[in-house]
Design a protein around this motif. Structure first.
Motif, PDB file in Angstrom:
ATOM      1  N   ARG A  21      74.263  14.168 -24.083  1.00  0.00           N
ATOM      2  CA  ARG A  21      75.667  14.855 -24.184  1.00  0.00           C
ATOM      3  C   ARG A  21      75.509  15.851 -25.584  1.00  0.00           C
ATOM      4  O   ARG A  21      76.034  17.193 -25.471  1.00  0.00           O
ATOM      5  CB  ARG A  21      76.618  13.956 -24.340  1.00  0.00           C
ATOM      6  CG  ARG A  21      77.958  14.403 -24.501  1.00  0.00           C
ATOM      7  CD  ARG A  21      79.048  13.325 -24.474  1.00  0.00           C
ATOM      8  NE  ARG A  21      80.326  13.605 -24.291  1.00  0.00           N
ATOM      9  CZ  ARG A  21      81.255  13.695 -25.153  1.00  0.00           C
ATOM     10  NH1 ARG A  21      81.088  12.785 -26.220  1.00  0.00           N
ATOM     11  NH2 ARG A  21      82.616  14.139 -24.711  1.00  0.00           N
ATOM     12  N   ILE A  31      81.862  20.889 -23.115  1.00  0.00           N
ATOM     13  CA  ILE A  31      82.315  19.893 -22.278  1.00  0.00           C
ATOM     14  C   ILE A  31      83.444  19.259 -22.776  1.00  0.00           C
ATOM     15  O   ILE A  31      83.894  19.436 -23.955  1.00  0.00           O
ATOM     16  CB  ILE A  31      80.968  18.937 -22.419  1.00  0.00           C
ATOM     17  CG1 ILE A  31      80.620  18.472 -23.798  1.00  0.00           C
ATOM     18  CG2 ILE A  31      79.930  19.238 -21.525  1.00  0.00           C
ATOM     19  CD1 ILE A  31      79.661  17.288 -23.861  1.00  0.00           C
ATOM     20  N   ALA A  32      83.971  18.481 -21.943  1.00  0.00           N
ATOM     21  CA  ALA A  32      85.295  17.809 -22.311  1.00  0.00           C
ATOM     22  C   ALA A  32      84.973  16.583 -23.210  1.00  0.00           C
ATOM     23  O   ALA A  32      83.862  16.311 -23.593  1.00  0.00           O
ATOM     24  CB  ALA A  32      86.060  17.340 -20.955  1.00  0.00           C
ATOM     25  N   ASP A  33      86.030  15.658 -23.670  1.00  0.00           N
ATOM     26  CA  ASP A  33      85.786  14.666 -24.493  1.00  0.00           C
ATOM     27  C   ASP A  33      85.881  13.298 -23.693  1.00  0.00           C
ATOM     28  O   ASP A  33      86.081  12.305 -24.256  1.00  0.00           O
ATOM     29  CB  ASP A  33      86.815  14.565 -25.570  1.00  0.00           C
ATOM     30  CG  ASP A  33      88.185  14.718 -24.825  1.00  0.00           C
ATOM     31  OD1 ASP A  33      88.309  14.583 -23.646  1.00  0.00           O
ATOM     32  OD2 ASP A  33      89.137  14.478 -25.784  1.00  0.00           O
ATOM     33  N   GLY A  34      85.525  13.355 -22.456  1.00  0.00           N
ATOM     34  CA  GLY A  34      85.416  11.943 -21.819  1.00  0.00           C
ATOM     35  C   GLY A  34      84.431  11.097 -22.211  1.00  0.00           C
ATOM     36  O   GLY A  34      83.211  11.453 -22.861  1.00  0.00           O
ATOM     37  N   ARG A  78      85.914  19.097 -14.717  1.00  0.00           N
ATOM     38  CA  ARG A  78      85.473  17.554 -15.240  1.00  0.00           C
ATOM     39  C   ARG A  78      84.980  16.742 -14.335  1.00  0.00           C
ATOM     40  O   ARG A  78      85.694  16.723 -13.195  1.00  0.00           O
ATOM     41  CB  ARG A  78      86.785  16.933 -16.091  1.00  0.00           C
ATOM     42  CG  ARG A  78      86.452  15.863 -16.803  1.00  0.00           C
ATOM     43  CD  ARG A  78      87.620  15.582 -17.590  1.00  0.00           C
ATOM     44  NE  ARG A  78      87.348  14.422 -18.375  1.00  0.00           N
ATOM     45  CZ  ARG A  78      87.936  14.310 -19.552  1.00  0.00           C
ATOM     46  NH1 ARG A  78      88.849  15.112 -19.952  1.00  0.00           N
ATOM     47  NH2 ARG A  78      87.833  13.473 -20.382  1.00  0.00           N
ATOM     48  N   PRO A  79      84.207  15.931 -14.345  1.00  0.00           N
ATOM     49  CA  PRO A  79      83.041  15.864 -15.366  1.00  0.00           C
ATOM     50  C   PRO A  79      81.978  16.906 -15.093  1.00  0.00           C
ATOM     51  O   PRO A  79      82.195  17.620 -14.425  1.00  0.00           O
ATOM     52  CB  PRO A  79      82.576  14.316 -15.086  1.00  0.00           C
ATOM     53  CG  PRO A  79      82.823  13.957 -13.605  1.00  0.00           C
ATOM     54  CD  PRO A  79      83.887  14.671 -13.373  1.00  0.00           C
ATOM     55  N   ASP A  93      81.063  13.443 -19.740  1.00  0.00           N
ATOM     56  CA  ASP A  93      82.517  13.834 -20.008  1.00  0.00           C
ATOM     57  C   ASP A  93      83.258  13.131 -18.669  1.00  0.00           C
ATOM     58  O   ASP A  93      84.332  13.832 -18.449  1.00  0.00           O
ATOM     59  CB  ASP A  93      82.515  15.327 -20.302  1.00  0.00           C
ATOM     60  CG  ASP A  93      82.507  16.160 -19.306  1.00  0.00           C
ATOM     61  OD1 ASP A  93      82.140  15.736 -18.074  1.00  0.00           O
ATOM     62  OD2 ASP A  93      82.748  17.239 -19.567  1.00  0.00           O
ATOM     63  N   ASP A  95      86.089  10.383 -17.161  1.00  0.00           N
ATOM     64  CA  ASP A  95      87.213   9.449 -17.868  1.00  0.00           C
ATOM     65  C   ASP A  95      87.011   8.135 -17.213  1.00  0.00           C
ATOM     66  O   ASP A  95      87.898   7.275 -17.835  1.00  0.00           O
ATOM     67  CB  ASP A  95      88.752   9.844 -17.458  1.00  0.00           C
ATOM     68  CG  ASP A  95      88.638  11.205 -17.095  1.00  0.00           C
ATOM     69  OD1 ASP A  95      87.898  11.875 -16.619  1.00  0.00           O
ATOM     70  OD2 ASP A  95      89.818  12.010 -17.061  1.00  0.00           O
TER      71      ASP A  95
END
Length: 134
Positions: A21, A31-34, A78-79, A93, A95
């Motif tokens: 990551r 990238i998201a914050d998953g 996402r992801p 990322d 959830d």
């Protein structure tokens, strides 16, 4: 972990989701914050050039000189799935564990529909899920 480490040990990179990551962020890819990730081994080598073109350049970042894998964002953003030439898929990322499993399944199915992967569909119990250290 740097791109050279990933070239030398893609399986290790795929399983070290936290380090991967960080490397993807260094590759200047959003990238998201998953906080959930995972990995799966398709058990076959892949043609990353064909996958990058076939799966749509809009959702893909691929620069083999800089980073030796495809960064693939699913349609909903996402992801993110990292696709390695040796057939390892690494998910970052997500959830939830369900999101990891769905991302692996969708990615394998899309490659299969394009004729770029002829293996079996991923089995949920074989998809490793892990928490990502933030």
């Amino acid at each position: 972990m740097d791109p050279q480490d990933i070239r030398e040990d893609p399986a290790g990179a795929a399983t070290d989701v936290s380090a991967l990551r960080k490397t993807v962020v260094e590759f200047e890819e959003d990238i998201a914050d998953g906080l959930t990730g995972g990995y799966y081994d398709l058990g076959t080598d892949l043609n990353l050039n064909a996958i990058a073109i076939g799966m749509g350049l809009a959702n893909i970042k691929y620069d083999p000189e800089t980073f030796p894998a495809i960064v693939y964002h699913l349609d909903d953003g996402r992801p993110t799935v990292i696709i390695f030439e040796d057939g390892h898929l690494s998910v970052i990322d997500a959830d939830s564990a369900d999101a990891v499993q769905e991302a692996v399944t969708i990615t394998a199915e899309r490659m299969g529909e394009l004729g770029l992967y002829q293996g079996d569909a991923p089995v949920e119990d074989d998809i490793a899920v892990t928490e990502i250290d933030a």
